[in-house]
Design an enzyme around this catalytic site. Sequence first.
Site, PDB file in Angstrom:
ATOM      1  N   TYR A  63      83.924  -2.446 -15.070  1.00 35.82           N
ATOM      2  CA  TYR A  63      83.720  -1.813 -16.154  1.00 35.82           C
ATOM      3  C   TYR A  63      83.098  -2.636 -17.141  1.00 35.82           C
ATOM      4  O   TYR A  63      83.037  -3.776 -17.119  1.00 35.82           O
ATOM      5  CB  TYR A  63      84.807  -1.048 -16.479  1.00 35.82           C
ATOM      6  CG  TYR A  63      86.046  -1.793 -17.215  1.00 35.82           C
ATOM      7  CD1 TYR A  63      85.743  -1.922 -18.612  1.00 35.82           C
ATOM      8  CD2 TYR A  63      87.015  -2.342 -16.496  1.00 35.82           C
ATOM      9  CE1 TYR A  63      87.068  -2.811 -19.268  1.00 35.82           C
ATOM     10  CE2 TYR A  63      87.855  -3.048 -16.903  1.00 35.82           C
ATOM     11  CZ  TYR A  63      87.946  -3.405 -18.447  1.00 35.82           C
ATOM     12  OH  TYR A  63      88.876  -4.222 -19.026  1.00 35.82           O
ATOM     13  N   CYS A  64      82.333  -1.828 -18.044  1.00 35.26           N
ATOM     14  CA  CYS A  64      81.695  -2.526 -19.162  1.00 35.26           C
ATOM     15  C   CYS A  64      82.002  -1.622 -20.595  1.00 35.26           C
ATOM     16  O   CYS A  64      83.169  -0.950 -20.466  1.00 35.26           O
ATOM     17  CB  CYS A  64      80.085  -2.827 -19.037  1.00 35.26           C
ATOM     18  SG  CYS A  64      79.401  -1.286 -18.810  1.00 35.26           S
ATOM     19  N   TYR A  65      81.106  -1.722 -21.495  1.00 37.08           N
ATOM     20  CA  TYR A  65      81.198  -0.773 -22.701  1.00 37.08           C
ATOM     21  C   TYR A  65      81.111   0.618 -22.437  1.00 37.08           C
ATOM     22  O   TYR A  65      82.100   1.349 -22.557  1.00 37.08           O
ATOM     23  CB  TYR A  65      80.277  -1.469 -23.852  1.00 37.08           C
ATOM     24  CG  TYR A  65      80.482  -2.680 -24.214  1.00 37.08           C
ATOM     25  CD1 TYR A  65      81.387  -2.826 -25.137  1.00 37.08           C
ATOM     26  CD2 TYR A  65      79.542  -3.602 -23.699  1.00 37.08           C
ATOM     27  CE1 TYR A  65      81.544  -4.228 -25.520  1.00 37.08           C
ATOM     28  CE2 TYR A  65      79.977  -5.095 -24.179  1.00 37.08           C
ATOM     29  CZ  TYR A  65      80.681  -5.242 -25.290  1.00 37.08           C
ATOM     30  OH  TYR A  65      80.659  -6.808 -25.577  1.00 37.08           O
ATOM     31  N   GLY A  67      79.542   1.873 -19.067  1.00 35.10           N
ATOM     32  CA  GLY A  67      79.210   2.210 -17.768  1.00 35.10           C
ATOM     33  C   GLY A  67      77.757   1.893 -17.323  1.00 35.10           C
ATOM     34  O   GLY A  67      77.390   2.538 -16.370  1.00 35.10           O
ATOM     35  N   TYR A  93      84.564   1.137 -21.048  1.00 36.88           N
ATOM     36  CA  TYR A  93      85.672   1.035 -21.923  1.00 36.88           C
ATOM     37  C   TYR A  93      85.935   2.183 -22.858  1.00 36.88           C
ATOM     38  O   TYR A  93      87.015   2.526 -23.223  1.00 36.88           O
ATOM     39  CB  TYR A  93      85.857  -0.082 -22.480  1.00 36.88           C
ATOM     40  CG  TYR A  93      87.343  -0.669 -23.086  1.00 36.88           C
ATOM     41  CD1 TYR A  93      88.226  -0.811 -22.458  1.00 36.88           C
ATOM     42  CD2 TYR A  93      87.424  -0.479 -24.485  1.00 36.88           C
ATOM     43  CE1 TYR A  93      89.519  -1.188 -22.808  1.00 36.88           C
ATOM     44  CE2 TYR A  93      88.628  -0.888 -25.042  1.00 36.88           C
ATOM     45  CZ  TYR A  93      89.794  -1.131 -24.251  1.00 36.88           C
ATOM     46  OH  TYR A  93      91.031  -1.500 -24.479  1.00 36.88           O
TER      47      TYR A  93
END
Length: 104
Positions: A63-65, A67, A93
């Site tokens: 995951y990142c900020y 997606g 996130y």
Amino acid sequence: MVAELAPETVRERIDGDESFDLIDVRDGEAYEDGHLPGAEHVTVEELEETVAERNWADEVVVYCYVGQTSVQAARLIEEYGDAERVASMDGGYEAWESPAADAD
């Protein structure tokens, strides 16, 4: 094609003590400010350097900020890593945090 998992699905897997690698590819400051339980911080640059050598779990969730970067990172793991299944958390996130904010 990289699968995308809803944050609720990831939450269920964490709560169910399922065994998988959970990778946070955001920057270090964002990770320190908050991350998913059990998540390992690996920047995209670090991932590029170690993806082929690392011993991945059968399942990996990235995951990142929001997606987007995580889809690219998941593709990298899918192509060069030894994991059987790789997915990106849809919405990143921000999507993980939003249900908690709604509950307040």
